[in-house]
Enzyme design. Structure first.
Site, PDB file in Angstrom:
ATOM      1  N   ALA A  28       0.841  -1.208   0.000  1.00 46.78           N
ATOM      2  CA  ALA A  28       0.000   0.000   0.000  1.00 46.78           C
ATOM      3  C   ALA A  28       0.868   1.247   0.000  1.00 46.78           C
ATOM      4  O   ALA A  28       0.700   2.148   0.822  1.00 46.78           O
ATOM      5  CB  ALA A  28      -0.923  -0.010   1.224  1.00 46.78           C
ATOM      6  N   THR A  77      11.323  -2.850  -3.693  1.00 50.96           N
ATOM      7  CA  THR A  77      12.462  -3.634  -4.193  1.00 50.96           C
ATOM      8  C   THR A  77      13.712  -2.750  -4.123  1.00 50.96           C
ATOM      9  O   THR A  77      14.214  -2.281  -5.137  1.00 50.96           O
ATOM     10  CB  THR A  77      12.230  -4.116  -5.645  1.00 50.96           C
ATOM     11  N   TYR A  82       3.486   4.074  -2.585  1.00 52.90           N
ATOM     12  CA  TYR A  82       3.355   5.139  -3.586  1.00 52.90           C
ATOM     13  C   TYR A  82       2.779   4.650  -4.901  1.00 52.90           C
ATOM     14  O   TYR A  82       2.176   5.416  -5.645  1.00 52.90           O
ATOM     15  CB  TYR A  82       4.721   5.783  -3.844  1.00 52.90           C
ATOM     16  N   GLU A 104       4.988   0.329 -13.796  1.00 51.00           N
ATOM     17  CA  GLU A 104       4.370   1.649 -13.656  1.00 51.00           C
ATOM     18  C   GLU A 104       5.314   2.710 -14.224  1.00 51.00           C
ATOM     19  O   GLU A 104       6.525   2.618 -14.070  1.00 51.00           O
ATOM     20  CB  GLU A 104       4.002   1.933 -12.196  1.00 51.00           C
ATOM     21  N   CYS A 116      13.274   5.792  -7.863  1.00 51.05           N
ATOM     22  CA  CYS A 116      13.510   4.916  -9.014  1.00 51.05           C
ATOM     23  C   CYS A 116      14.797   5.149  -9.786  1.00 51.05           C
ATOM     24  O   CYS A 116      15.483   4.201 -10.133  1.00 51.05           O
ATOM     25  CB  CYS A 116      12.338   5.025  -9.996  1.00 51.05           C
TER      26      CYS A 116
END
Length: 481
Positions: free
Chosen positions: A25, A104, A27, A175, A291
């Site tokens: 749950a 991850t 971003y 995403e 990311c």
């Protein structure tokens, strides 16, 4: 276009999705599931997480993440067809489709330390899915994962499921959200990429099932099908390419300063070339977020594992340029202020890695802040969305020389200098003449985002450093240039 009902029932074996579970749950999981719930009122969506405080926050008036437009969607759908729960096993058991959206992070120890992705949470989720499942499941990779993760996860699923008749189909649905515009990105995506084992019928059926979900609001020409490995690699490649553009323009910003060129004018000239385009050409103190760095390091590590050292080195250099830009900014601040910032109050406006988010992961403000503190500065931090507890976690062990303020006015009062670390729109609206009046003189502005009116600031009396712009004569003399 075929009606959806026709599409679902066109042949035996077609999968109809009525219940979706999302593990994680955060971003990605929260906003993505909120959008699916809004656009697919006929599908029950349950977002699960092992963190009770996080789930409690999703069920409260104050959501655990800030994202423009998210509040309205969650509050409209919550309790109707959108649910947040810690009962992971029950949600898995009743769902035909399970999105896995767990963290991850980059490995901190062991093989691949500092580069490879840590799949601990992913594997744990897979083991739970396998243990609970009594019916066929479509597993959707939403987390950013290394190429061929699906292969490993499939083995975990098959070896840990007690019912040999249960079939698991794994899809990759990376995403491509940008924090701060995630809800717009979800509502009107450039593309939705779905990777599966499209060589076989079962894989094609699983891909079709997820296509059906997105087709409720995304035009079918924007829904792309690919094989699993291509989809997994596309996510890493997309972030690497975007980060590479930022590092490229940041490299140019250093050259611009050395040659009295203006990086904004160079970027505009580049951006008007249709082959290049204008996006991601804003020079800054560096990229951040969850990311970019993580995915580039992961991509480079995968290249190393396949013996492609030259390719790996190319991508490592993108991260190296980002680190250089942050350290260059710190050196500029210190040298401009007569090579001593010890015990000087330096206001830091912004701490999030970009505007319209409270996310501080890999924010340039952390490394810049540490650099300034190591030289003895007293930091006064203000960010409209980042809480003091988060800053304390990010700057662990250094808070004795940091004060976090609830207003910009307090942070700026008596400061020797101000650094702009996040491009929050409100910073552009401040009365800088009034701010000049309450700062120590000479008053310095170090604009790490190039968002302020630098000529206006100079007229007021500020000494201004703007990334990639011709260097102020005062700074040149202070630095002995």
């Amino acid at each position: 276009r075929r009606r959806r009902s026709d599409h679902i029932s066109r042949k035996m074996g077609k999968i109809k999705v009525t219940s979706i579970c999302c593990i994680g749950a955060g971003y990605v999981g929260g906003p993505t599931m909120a959008m699916i719930a809004q656009k697919c009122p006929h599908i029950k969506i349950t977002v699960v997480d092992i963190s009770q405080p996080r789930i409690d926050a999703w069920n409260s008036d104050e959501l655990p993440i800030y994202e423009p437009g998210l509040d309205e969607v969650v509050k409209a759908c919550r309790g109707v067809n959108l649910f947040f729960s810690t009962d992971v096993e029950a949600a898995i058991a009743e769902s035909e489709m399970i999105f896995v959206s767990v963290n991850t992070p980059t490995k901190k120890t062991g093989l691949g330390k500092g580069k490879a992705a840590d799949l601990t949470y992913w594997e744990s989720a897979a083991r739970t899915i396998a243990a609970v499942s009594k019916t066929n499941k479509i597993i959707v990779e939403k987390s950013t994962v290394p190429v061929r993760t699906a292969e490993a996860i499939e083995k975990v699923l098959k070896r840990n499921c007690s019912d040999e008749n249960v079939q698991f189909d794994i899809l990759s649905n990376p995403e491509f959200l940008a924090e701060g515009t995630a809800m717009v990105d979800l509502a009107m995506p450039d593309r939705v990429l779905i990777g599966g084992k499209i060589e076989g019928q079962a894989g094609r059926d699983a891909v079709d099932a997820l296509v059906e979900v997105y087709a409720n609001w995304v035009p079918e020409e924007r829904i792309l099908r690919a094989n699993l490995w291509s989809a997994e690699l596309s996510k890493l490649a997309a972030n690497a390419f975007l980060a590479q553009r930022i590092s490229s323009i940041n490299a140019m910003s250093a050259l611009c300063e050395a040659t009295s060129a203006d990086v904004s004018q160079v970027a505009h000239a580049l951006g008007t070339d249709s082959r290049i385009g204008p996006k991601f050409l804003n020079a800054s103190v560096g990229f951040g977020g969850s990311c970019f760095q993580k995915d580039i390091l992961n991509l480079a590590y995968i290249c190393e594992c396949h013996g492609l050292q030259e390719v790996a080195d190319y991508w490592y250099s993108v991260v190296g340029m980002n680190d250089y830009q942050k350290s260059r900014f710190v050196k500029r601040v210190v040298s401009a202020m007569f090579n001593t910032i010890r015990n000087k109050k330096i206001a830091m406006l912004g701490f999030a890695f970009k505007k319209d988010t409270g996310d501080t992961r890999e924010t340039p403000a952390i490394d810049v802040g540490k650099g300034l503190l190591e030289d003895g500065a007293k930091l006064a931090i203000y960010d409209p969305q980042v809480k003091e507890t988060q800053i304390a976690m990010d700057m662990e062990g250094m808070m004795e020389n940091i004060t976090v303020y609830k207003t910009a006015a307090e942070a700026l009062d008596g400061a020797h200098a101000v650094t702009i670390m996040t491009e929050w729109d409100e910073f552009k609206t401040y009365d800088w003449k009034e701010i000049y009046g309450v700062m120590q003189k000479p008053a310095f502005v170090f604009d790490g985002r190039n968002i302020l009116d630098h000529e206006h600031l100079k007229e007021i009396g500020f000494i201004v450093y703007a990334l990639g712009k011709p260097i102020d004569p005062f700074l040149k003399s202070a630095e002995g240039a």
